[in-house]
Design an enzyme around this catalytic site. Structure first.
Site, PDB file in Angstrom:
ATOM      1  N   ASP A  45     -10.493   3.080   2.407  1.00  0.00           N
ATOM      2  CA  ASP A  45     -10.931   2.348   3.648  1.00  0.00           C
ATOM      3  C   ASP A  45     -11.565   3.211   4.806  1.00  0.00           C
ATOM      4  O   ASP A  45     -12.438   2.795   5.123  1.00  0.00           O
ATOM      5  CB  ASP A  45      -9.407   1.972   4.429  1.00  0.00           C
ATOM      6  N   LYS A  83       0.671  -1.291  -0.126  1.00  0.00           N
ATOM      7  CA  LYS A  83       0.053   0.081   0.120  1.00  0.00           C
ATOM      8  C   LYS A  83       0.822   1.328   0.017  1.00  0.00           C
ATOM      9  O   LYS A  83       0.536   2.291  -0.672  1.00  0.00           O
ATOM     10  CB  LYS A  83      -0.860   0.126   1.308  1.00  0.00           C
TER      11      LYS A  83
HETATM   12  P1  NAP Z   1      -0.887  -2.019  11.114  1.00  0.00           P
HETATM   13  O1  NAP Z   1      -0.752  -1.142  10.397  1.00  0.00           O
HETATM   14  O2  NAP Z   1      -0.216  -3.224  11.455  1.00  0.00           O
HETATM   15  O3  NAP Z   1      -1.392  -1.389  12.584  1.00  0.00           O
HETATM   16  C1  NAP Z   1      -1.680  -2.220  13.905  1.00  0.00           C
HETATM   17  C2  NAP Z   1      -2.251  -1.476  14.950  1.00  0.00           C
HETATM   18  O4  NAP Z   1      -2.456  -2.401  16.005  1.00  0.00           O
HETATM   19  C3  NAP Z   1      -1.047  -0.718  15.607  1.00  0.00           C
HETATM   20  O5  NAP Z   1      -1.672   0.667  15.902  1.00  0.00           O
HETATM   21  C4  NAP Z   1      -0.604  -1.388  16.692  1.00  0.00           C
HETATM   22  O6  NAP Z   1       0.078  -0.679  17.697  1.00  0.00           O
HETATM   23  C5  NAP Z   1      -1.766  -2.008  17.304  1.00  0.00           C
HETATM   24  N1  NAP Z   1      -1.466  -3.283  18.189  1.00  0.00           N
HETATM   25  C6  NAP Z   1      -1.370  -4.517  17.450  1.00  0.00           C
HETATM   26  N2  NAP Z   1      -0.865  -5.378  18.613  1.00  0.00           N
HETATM   27  C7  NAP Z   1      -1.392  -4.619  19.771  1.00  0.00           C
HETATM   28  C8  NAP Z   1      -1.448  -5.084  21.213  1.00  0.00           C
HETATM   29  N3  NAP Z   1      -1.192  -6.343  21.625  1.00  0.00           N
HETATM   30  N4  NAP Z   1      -1.649  -4.034  22.022  1.00  0.00           N
HETATM   31  C9  NAP Z   1      -2.172  -2.703  21.592  1.00  0.00           C
HETATM   32  N5  NAP Z   1      -2.015  -2.319  20.106  1.00  0.00           N
HETATM   33  C10 NAP Z   1      -1.585  -3.424  19.304  1.00  0.00           C
HETATM   34  O7  NAP Z   1      -2.458  -2.894  10.842  1.00  0.00           O
HETATM   35  P2  NAP Z   1      -3.521  -2.178   9.967  1.00  0.00           P
HETATM   36  O8  NAP Z   1      -3.440  -2.581   8.545  1.00  0.00           O
HETATM   37  O9  NAP Z   1      -3.797  -0.921  10.499  1.00  0.00           O
HETATM   38  O10 NAP Z   1      -4.871  -3.028  10.623  1.00  0.00           O
HETATM   39  C11 NAP Z   1      -5.255  -3.125  11.940  1.00  0.00           C
HETATM   40  C12 NAP Z   1      -6.339  -4.138  11.929  1.00  0.00           C
HETATM   41  O11 NAP Z   1      -7.524  -3.799  11.026  1.00  0.00           O
HETATM   42  C13 NAP Z   1      -6.329  -5.493  11.463  1.00  0.00           C
HETATM   43  O12 NAP Z   1      -6.741  -6.369  12.225  1.00  0.00           O
HETATM   44  C14 NAP Z   1      -6.866  -5.684  10.098  1.00  0.00           C
HETATM   45  O13 NAP Z   1      -7.248  -6.915   9.895  1.00  0.00           O
HETATM   46  C15 NAP Z   1      -8.026  -4.577  10.215  1.00  0.00           C
HETATM   47  N6  NAP Z   1      -8.565  -4.053   8.829  1.00  0.00           N
HETATM   48  C16 NAP Z   1     -10.022  -4.289   8.791  1.00  0.00           C
HETATM   49  C17 NAP Z   1     -10.324  -3.574   7.387  1.00  0.00           C
HETATM   50  C18 NAP Z   1     -11.788  -3.788   7.259  1.00  0.00           C
HETATM   51  O14 NAP Z   1     -12.204  -3.583   6.116  1.00  0.00           O
HETATM   52  N7  NAP Z   1     -12.775  -4.022   8.018  1.00  0.00           N
HETATM   53  C19 NAP Z   1      -9.600  -2.677   6.719  1.00  0.00           C
HETATM   54  C20 NAP Z   1      -8.109  -2.740   7.187  1.00  0.00           C
HETATM   55  C21 NAP Z   1      -7.562  -3.466   7.994  1.00  0.00           C
HETATM   56  P3  NAP Z   1       1.664  -0.342  17.704  1.00  0.00           P
HETATM   57  O15 NAP Z   1       1.649   0.852  16.860  1.00  0.00           O
HETATM   58  O16 NAP Z   1       1.988   0.029  19.063  1.00  0.00           O
HETATM   59  O17 NAP Z   1       2.271  -1.416  17.214  1.00  0.00           O
END
Ligand code: NAP
Length: 277
Positions: free
Chosen positions: A106, A70
């Site tokens: 998104d 992305k």
């Molecule tokens: P990402 O860029 O890897 O970001 C992950 C986020 O989660 C960061 O803010 C991270 O905090 C936090 N995190 C991870 N483990 C944690 C923990 N144990 N305690 C507290 N915070 C934690 O991922 P992303 O692309 O943003 O996606 C995040 C979620 O959204 C995923 O589950 C994904 O499947 C979902 N999603 C859904 C859609 C939809 O269409 N519904 C679209 C996109 C994504 P740190 O910065 O501290 O690491």
């Protein structure tokens, strides 16, 4: 039936076999009688630019881009929508006269899904997370007039996000629940709760929330996450993450195939069944 007029689109990722987008877009092609096809395109890291040039040359209308491409897609676009610029990512590309036009759908998909659930946007919105999805959600909520608050485990990423947005507030990860009484919307945009893991005592964290708080989770496996379960038990309105997945896809379909598809019940059932959620 494919023929010389079939419009082509697809999703680029690595790996890409898990993507449900082909199922959704090809379902929409069928129900809207669009002469189009949407295919999974496995493209290894480092190969994105070559792949985009090849697809554009082969007559593709455009592509979705998913993990891990992305941010590189964002850099490779010749033009970006304001939303993509603010989110710092592009997930929906169009090939037009040798140029790549990038959008990030998104955040729009997230907001459209909230509105489909009769959630009024405005007031204070607290977003948990500062990753790619949180950035898109925060930018879209801000564009729709919300005052955005960000709490993230790694505070520096929350600060960077607020700086990129040009407005908003950072809350300490350990203290966000103390401020919940001021919020109209709480969004989990972290990966907490994936697979149904109860990594946070949500019941306790929600105790300061007040009506008319709405609680949204963008995690959709499971559909009823531990956060949504706790919020429902407290009587708050809840919105799950599956709708965001469906609504974010509509803009791409419209751009490539010329029809704005319905986020109908069949689309939800198809994905829910396939994801077993
Ligand atoms: P990402 O860029 O890897 O970001 C992950 C986020 O989660 C960061 O803010 C991270 O905090 C936090 N995190 C991870 N483990 C944690 C923990 N144990 N305690 C507290 N915070 C934690 O991922 P992303 O692309 O943003 O996606 C995040 C979620 O959204 C995923 O589950 C994904 O499947 C979902 N999603 C859904 C859609 C939809 O269409 N519904 C679209 C996109 C994504 P740190 O910065 O501290 O690491």
């Amino acid at each position: 039936m494919m023929n010389g007029h079939t419009k082509l689109a697809g999703v680029i990722g690595w790996p890409v076999s898990h993507s449900r987008s082909p199922m959704l877009h090809n379902h929409w092609c069928r129900v809207h009688e669009v002469n189009g096809v949407y295919v999974p395109l496995p493209v290894a890291p480092g190969q994105l630019e070559t792949a985009l040039k090849g697809l554009a040359a082969a007559g593709f209308a455009g592509v979705n881009v998913t993990i891990p491409h992305k941010e590189e897609a964002f850099r490779l676009c010749d033009e970006l929508t304001e939303t993509a610029r603010r989110a710092g990512a592009a997930n929906t590309l169009r090939f037009v006269e040798g140029r790549i036009l990038g959008d990030c759908t998104d955040g729009t998909g997230f907001c459209d899904n909230l509105q489909a659930h009769q959630v009024t946007l405005g007031g204070n919105a607290l977003i948990l997370g500062a990753g790619g999805a949180a950035r898109a959600v925060a930018a879209a909520l801000q564009e729709r007039g919300c005052e955005v608050f960000i709490a993230n485990r790694t505070r520096e990423r929350a600060e960077n996000l607020v700086q990129a947005l040009g407005a908003g507030h950072v809350l300490a990860w350990e203290e966000w629940s103390d401020r919940l009484g001021e919020m109209n919307l709480l969004v989990n945009a972290t990966s907490l709760g994936m697979g149904g893991r109860r990594d946070v005592p949500w019941e306790e964290m929600l105790c300061r929330g007040k009506e008319p708080l709405a609680v949204a989770d963008i995690v959709y496996t499971p559909r009823q996450t531990p956060l949504l379960q706790a919020a429902q038990e407290r009587g708050f309105k809840t919105v799950d993450g599956l709708g965001m997945l469906i609504y974010q896809a509509r803009a791409g379909f419209h751009a490539w195939f010329g029809t704005l598809p319905e986020a109908d019940e069949v689309s939800f059932d198809l994905l829910a069944k396939d994801l077993a959620i």
